[in-house]
Design a protein around this motif. Structure first.
Motif, mmCIF file in Angstrom:
data_model
loop_
_atom_site.group_PDB
_atom_site.id
_atom_site.type_symbol
_atom_site.label_atom_id
_atom_site.label_comp_id
_atom_site.label_asym_id
_atom_site.label_seq_id
_atom_site.Cartn_x
_atom_site.Cartn_y
_atom_site.Cartn_z
ATOM 1 N N GLN A 1 0.798 -1.226 0.000
ATOM 2 C CA GLN A 1 0.000 0.000 0.000
ATOM 3 C C GLN A 1 0.832 1.277 0.000
ATOM 4 O O GLN A 1 0.281 2.356 -0.109
ATOM 5 C CB GLN A 1 -0.950 0.057 1.207
ATOM 6 C CG GLN A 1 -2.121 -0.843 1.085
ATOM 7 C CD GLN A 1 -1.832 -2.229 1.628
ATOM 8 O OE1 GLN A 1 -0.804 -2.480 2.223
ATOM 9 N NE2 GLN A 1 -2.752 -3.141 1.407
ATOM 10 N N LEU A 2 2.140 1.181 0.129
ATOM 11 C CA LEU A 2 2.939 2.392 0.252
ATOM 12 C C LEU A 2 4.253 2.255 -0.498
ATOM 13 O O LEU A 2 4.925 1.241 -0.412
ATOM 14 C CB LEU A 2 3.228 2.671 1.739
ATOM 15 C CG LEU A 2 4.016 3.925 2.063
ATOM 16 C CD1 LEU A 2 3.236 5.178 1.684
ATOM 17 C CD2 LEU A 2 4.361 3.952 3.541
ATOM 18 N N ARG A 3 4.582 3.309 -1.234
ATOM 19 C CA ARG A 3 5.887 3.428 -1.865
ATOM 20 C C ARG A 3 6.417 4.808 -1.491
ATOM 21 O O ARG A 3 5.697 5.788 -1.578
ATOM 22 C CB ARG A 3 5.785 3.275 -3.376
ATOM 23 C CG ARG A 3 7.139 3.300 -4.058
ATOM 24 C CD ARG A 3 7.008 3.104 -5.558
ATOM 25 N NE ARG A 3 6.411 1.831 -5.894
ATOM 26 C CZ ARG A 3 7.103 0.733 -6.231
ATOM 27 N NH1 ARG A 3 8.399 0.774 -6.269
ATOM 28 N NH2 ARG A 3 6.487 -0.379 -6.536
ATOM 29 N N HIS B 1 -1.032 3.201 -2.286
ATOM 30 C CA HIS B 1 -1.475 2.306 -3.358
ATOM 31 C C HIS B 1 -2.654 1.452 -2.907
ATOM 32 O O HIS B 1 -2.687 0.977 -1.769
ATOM 33 C CB HIS B 1 -0.338 1.365 -3.771
ATOM 34 C CG HIS B 1 0.731 2.040 -4.554
ATOM 35 N ND1 HIS B 1 0.848 1.894 -5.912
ATOM 36 C CD2 HIS B 1 1.719 2.882 -4.178
ATOM 37 C CE1 HIS B 1 1.872 2.610 -6.331
ATOM 38 N NE2 HIS B 1 2.421 3.221 -5.290
ATOM 39 N N GLY B 2 -3.602 1.255 -3.814
ATOM 40 C CA GLY B 2 -4.704 0.343 -3.552
ATOM 41 C C GLY B 2 -5.690 0.870 -2.537
ATOM 42 O O GLY B 2 -6.002 2.053 -2.501
ATOM 43 N N GLU B 3 -6.158 -0.032 -1.693
ATOM 44 C CA GLU B 3 -7.177 0.297 -0.694
ATOM 45 C C GLU B 3 -6.509 0.718 0.603
ATOM 46 O O GLU B 3 -5.761 -0.047 1.210
ATOM 47 C CB GLU B 3 -8.086 -0.907 -0.455
ATOM 48 C CG GLU B 3 -8.874 -1.280 -1.680
ATOM 49 C CD GLU B 3 -9.864 -2.400 -1.431
ATOM 50 O OE1 GLU B 3 -10.005 -2.858 -0.269
ATOM 51 O OE2 GLU B 3 -10.510 -2.809 -2.395
ATOM 52 N N THR C 1 -4.283 5.256 -5.487
ATOM 53 C CA THR C 1 -5.233 4.798 -4.481
ATOM 54 C C THR C 1 -6.570 4.466 -5.125
ATOM 55 O O THR C 1 -7.075 5.228 -5.940
ATOM 56 C CB THR C 1 -5.439 5.894 -3.411
ATOM 57 O OG1 THR C 1 -4.171 6.231 -2.856
ATOM 58 C CG2 THR C 1 -6.366 5.439 -2.314
ATOM 59 N N THR C 2 -7.142 3.332 -4.739
ATOM 60 C CA THR C 2 -8.453 2.939 -5.274
ATOM 61 C C THR C 2 -9.575 3.119 -4.259
ATOM 62 O O THR C 2 -10.746 3.139 -4.627
ATOM 63 C CB THR C 2 -8.436 1.473 -5.743
ATOM 64 O OG1 THR C 2 -8.043 0.637 -4.648
ATOM 65 C CG2 THR C 2 -7.478 1.282 -6.916
ATOM 66 N N PHE C 3 -9.216 3.239 -2.978
ATOM 67 C CA PHE C 3 -10.213 3.373 -1.914
ATOM 68 C C PHE C 3 -9.544 4.031 -0.722
ATOM 69 O O PHE C 3 -8.403 3.712 -0.387
ATOM 70 C CB PHE C 3 -10.747 1.982 -1.519
ATOM 71 C CG PHE C 3 -11.673 1.989 -0.345
ATOM 72 C CD1 PHE C 3 -13.000 2.359 -0.491
ATOM 73 C CD2 PHE C 3 -11.224 1.613 0.912
ATOM 74 C CE1 PHE C 3 -13.863 2.362 0.607
ATOM 75 C CE2 PHE C 3 -12.074 1.604 2.011
ATOM 76 C CZ PHE C 3 -13.397 1.984 1.848
ATOM 77 N N LEU C 4 -10.246 4.946 -0.078
ATOM 78 C CA LEU C 4 -9.719 5.625 1.104
ATOM 79 C C LEU C 4 -10.850 5.758 2.108
ATOM 80 O O LEU C 4 -11.831 6.453 1.852
ATOM 81 C CB LEU C 4 -9.185 7.010 0.711
ATOM 82 C CG LEU C 4 -8.468 7.802 1.786
ATOM 83 C CD1 LEU C 4 -7.048 7.269 1.973
ATOM 84 C CD2 LEU C 4 -8.425 9.274 1.421
ATOM 85 N N ASP C 5 -10.725 5.066 3.256
ATOM 86 C CA ASP C 5 -11.775 5.177 4.270
ATOM 87 C C ASP C 5 -11.367 6.194 5.332
ATOM 88 O O ASP C 5 -10.381 6.926 5.168
ATOM 89 C CB ASP C 5 -12.118 3.809 4.861
ATOM 90 C CG ASP C 5 -11.081 3.253 5.821
ATOM 91 O OD1 ASP C 5 -10.049 3.910 6.070
ATOM 92 O OD2 ASP C 5 -11.297 2.141 6.337
ATOM 93 N N CYS C 6 -12.106 6.251 6.429
ATOM 94 C CA CYS C 6 -11.831 7.244 7.467
ATOM 95 C C CYS C 6 -10.454 7.049 8.087
ATOM 96 O O CYS C 6 -9.838 8.020 8.539
ATOM 97 C CB CYS C 6 -12.926 7.240 8.523
ATOM 98 S SG CYS C 6 -13.139 5.675 9.364
ATOM 99 N N SER C 7 -9.934 5.837 8.082
ATOM 100 C CA SER C 7 -8.579 5.603 8.592
ATOM 101 C C SER C 7 -7.548 6.284 7.704
ATOM 102 O O SER C 7 -6.565 6.851 8.196
ATOM 103 C CB SER C 7 -8.275 4.108 8.660
ATOM 104 O OG SER C 7 -9.208 3.448 9.470
ATOM 105 N N GLY C 8 -7.769 6.236 6.411
ATOM 106 C CA GLY C 8 -6.890 6.930 5.468
ATOM 107 C C GLY C 8 -6.991 8.436 5.610
ATOM 108 O O GLY C 8 -5.991 9.150 5.564
#
Length: 124
Positions: free
Chosen positions: A11-13, A26-28, A59-66
């Motif tokens: 998820q991270l680069r 990256h990604g969800e 990013t394909t999805f970002l919730d409240c944690s993101g």
């Protein structure tokens, strides 16, 4: 910090540019991803770092944690006279930022180039 190499979860680069650090999400980005990203984000928002770019393009999805990660990074950098640039071309994520009244705080730009240009205009 691992530069240019994705973390095990993928998820991270992270990579360094001459005057700033870039973290690509990256990604969800959900609670599980946020827990992996958090310690690296905290390291990236401590001195001597003064300019951090978070790029949500992959990013394909970002919730409240993101969203909490973004706000945490902004706060930690502001406390140290640093700055966060957010790259976000995604209409749904941008809409979420608008609904939550976070666009003024996070100042998303559609590309890295526009984010950096906007910072130069604000400084100049």
């Amino acid at each position: 910090m691992i530069h240019g190499v994705p973390l095990p979860g993928g998820q991270l680069r992270v990579h360094r540019a001459p005057d700033h650090l870039v973290m690509e999400f990256h990604g969800e980005i959900d609670i599980a991803a946020a827990l992996e990203i958090l310690p690296i984000l905290d390291a990236a928002t401590t001195p001597p770092e003064t300019l951090l770019v978070i790029d949500l393009t992959p990013t394909t999805f970002l919730d409240c944690s993101g969203l909490a990660l973004l706000c945490r990074a902004r706060t930690r950098l502001e406390e140290r006279d640093g700055d966060l640039l957010l790259v976000c071309p995604h209409p749904l994520i941008l809409r979420t930022l608008r609904v939550l009244h976070l666009t003024a705080r996070l100042r998303p730009a559609p590309t890295l180039e526009e984010a950096l240009r906007g910072r130069l205009r604000a400084a100049g």
